[in-house]
Design a protein around this motif. Sequence first.
Motif, PDB file in Angstrom:
ATOM      1  N   LYS A   1      88.804   9.761  57.849  1.00 47.81           N
ATOM      2  CA  LYS A   1      88.203   8.523  57.940  1.00 47.81           C
ATOM      3  C   LYS A   1      86.636   8.925  58.915  1.00 47.81           C
ATOM      4  N   GLU A   2      86.778   9.562  59.755  1.00 46.56           N
ATOM      5  CA  GLU A   2      85.586   9.875  60.874  1.00 46.56           C
ATOM      6  C   GLU A   2      84.638  10.789  59.994  1.00 46.56           C
TER       7      GLU A   2
ATOM      8  N   GLU B   1      93.125  11.436  44.889  1.00 45.44           N
ATOM      9  CA  GLU B   1      92.387  11.297  46.098  1.00 45.44           C
ATOM     10  C   GLU B   1      92.091   9.870  46.218  1.00 45.44           C
ATOM     11  N   LEU B   2      92.324   9.316  47.474  1.00 44.97           N
ATOM     12  CA  LEU B   2      92.199   8.143  47.897  1.00 44.97           C
ATOM     13  C   LEU B   2      90.910   7.814  49.032  1.00 44.97           C
ATOM     14  N   ASP B   3      90.349   6.588  48.767  1.00 49.05           N
ATOM     15  CA  ASP B   3      89.421   6.239  49.966  1.00 49.05           C
ATOM     16  C   ASP B   3      90.243   6.064  51.113  1.00 49.05           C
ATOM     17  N   ALA B   4      89.793   6.797  52.052  1.00 50.67           N
ATOM     18  CA  ALA B   4      90.460   6.767  53.402  1.00 50.67           C
ATOM     19  C   ALA B   4      90.463   5.474  54.061  1.00 50.67           C
ATOM     20  N   SER B   5      89.510   4.621  53.658  1.00 50.82           N
ATOM     21  CA  SER B   5      89.365   3.318  54.422  1.00 50.82           C
ATOM     22  C   SER B   5      90.269   2.321  53.968  1.00 50.82           C
ATOM     23  N   LEU B   6      90.978   2.704  52.797  1.00 50.75           N
ATOM     24  CA  LEU B   6      92.064   1.742  52.023  1.00 50.75           C
ATOM     25  C   LEU B   6      93.511   2.038  52.800  1.00 50.75           C
TER      26      LEU B   6
ATOM     27  N   ASP C   1     102.040  -5.959  52.063  1.00 53.26           N
ATOM     28  CA  ASP C   1     101.461  -7.510  52.128  1.00 53.26           C
ATOM     29  C   ASP C   1      99.909  -7.318  51.656  1.00 53.26           C
ATOM     30  N   ARG C   2      99.235  -6.428  51.359  1.00 52.97           N
ATOM     31  CA  ARG C   2      98.116  -6.213  51.167  1.00 52.97           C
ATOM     32  C   ARG C   2      97.752  -5.602  49.845  1.00 52.97           C
TER      33      ARG C   2
END
Length: 348
Positions: A142-143, A78-83, A124-125
């Motif tokens: 995200k929304e 489970e990941l933070d969608a903003s990442l 790269d990030r």
Amino acid sequence: MSKTRKSIIANFGILSAAVDSDPQPAEPQPAAVQPPSPTLPRVGAGVIGAAQRSIGELRDERDRLKALVESGAGASLELDASLIDPSPYPDRLADDNAQDFAAFKATFEAEGQKIPIQVRPHPDRPGRYQVIYGHRRLKAAKELGLPVRALVVEMSDRDLVVSQGIENAARQDLTWIERALFAARMDDAQIKPRDIKSALAIDDAELARMRGVYRAVPLDVIELIGRAPKVGRPRWGDFAKLFSASGNGSALVEKRLRADGMSAIGSDDRFRLALTALKTRDPETDDGAADVLSLRDADGRDIARVKVSAKELRIVHVGPKGAAFSAFLQAEMPRLVERFARKDDADT
């Protein structure tokens, strides 16, 4: 078979079916997959590069992934969608209208995420990811401000585009022009033609047809038209020929499709109107007979089209190299004017 393990095997799409068609002894049913740990290791590149592998190699790769799933090491996180950022090789144009996605998002909110998306660590990030496939699920999460379940894989750029192509070929829901644009973006990224063909499951002839369209019609014109799900290769081929012959195709199409009310119509209708605009002479944008010359680089790729008429000399750049050529030409203009002046003095 658990849902998590099914989601891993589903990533194989049509290729997994080819593997399963090879007779093998019956396998015992594995135990249920345990819930994922927050520190799960990443799964390897998986089935990517399948076009260059034998069925036996594919079977070995599938068995390795199944073992990872059964041990709990291949389950989704489970990941933070903003990442999670978009793929560097987008393969979709915008939906015709917001209603389609609104319905999808409502289903996503009511029923939850049934299938994990696939991501890779951002090259790269650090701490961020790039989506490989599952763009609509990611956008909905995200929304809605929800986390997203994802399978994290280590993957090169080449493997990423082939993976997207395999997954999309299995779903078969991309339109012809979206597939052509995916090929164009891989071409621009200098992905080898054999890998482009593997990603899209096409042959040399079809890749040549796609190039004939995306090298003739600028990206902004295609995006203005949209997905055009009912428009296939023959009509896009005709469109590209008319566009190249017009000399001012961008102006004709943009004038027609940017008129009042055009944004509300579907992409199939926008294609039809754009095609009609190329076939119709417009006194405000068409100044009569003109010679059109294509400028090409050393590899034979179009970088600009030059239109010469009694009224004007017009140069329209084509593609990323065309933009660089345009910048080069602008920088050289003062020296060209000086050369012209010296020649003019010598002639008189």
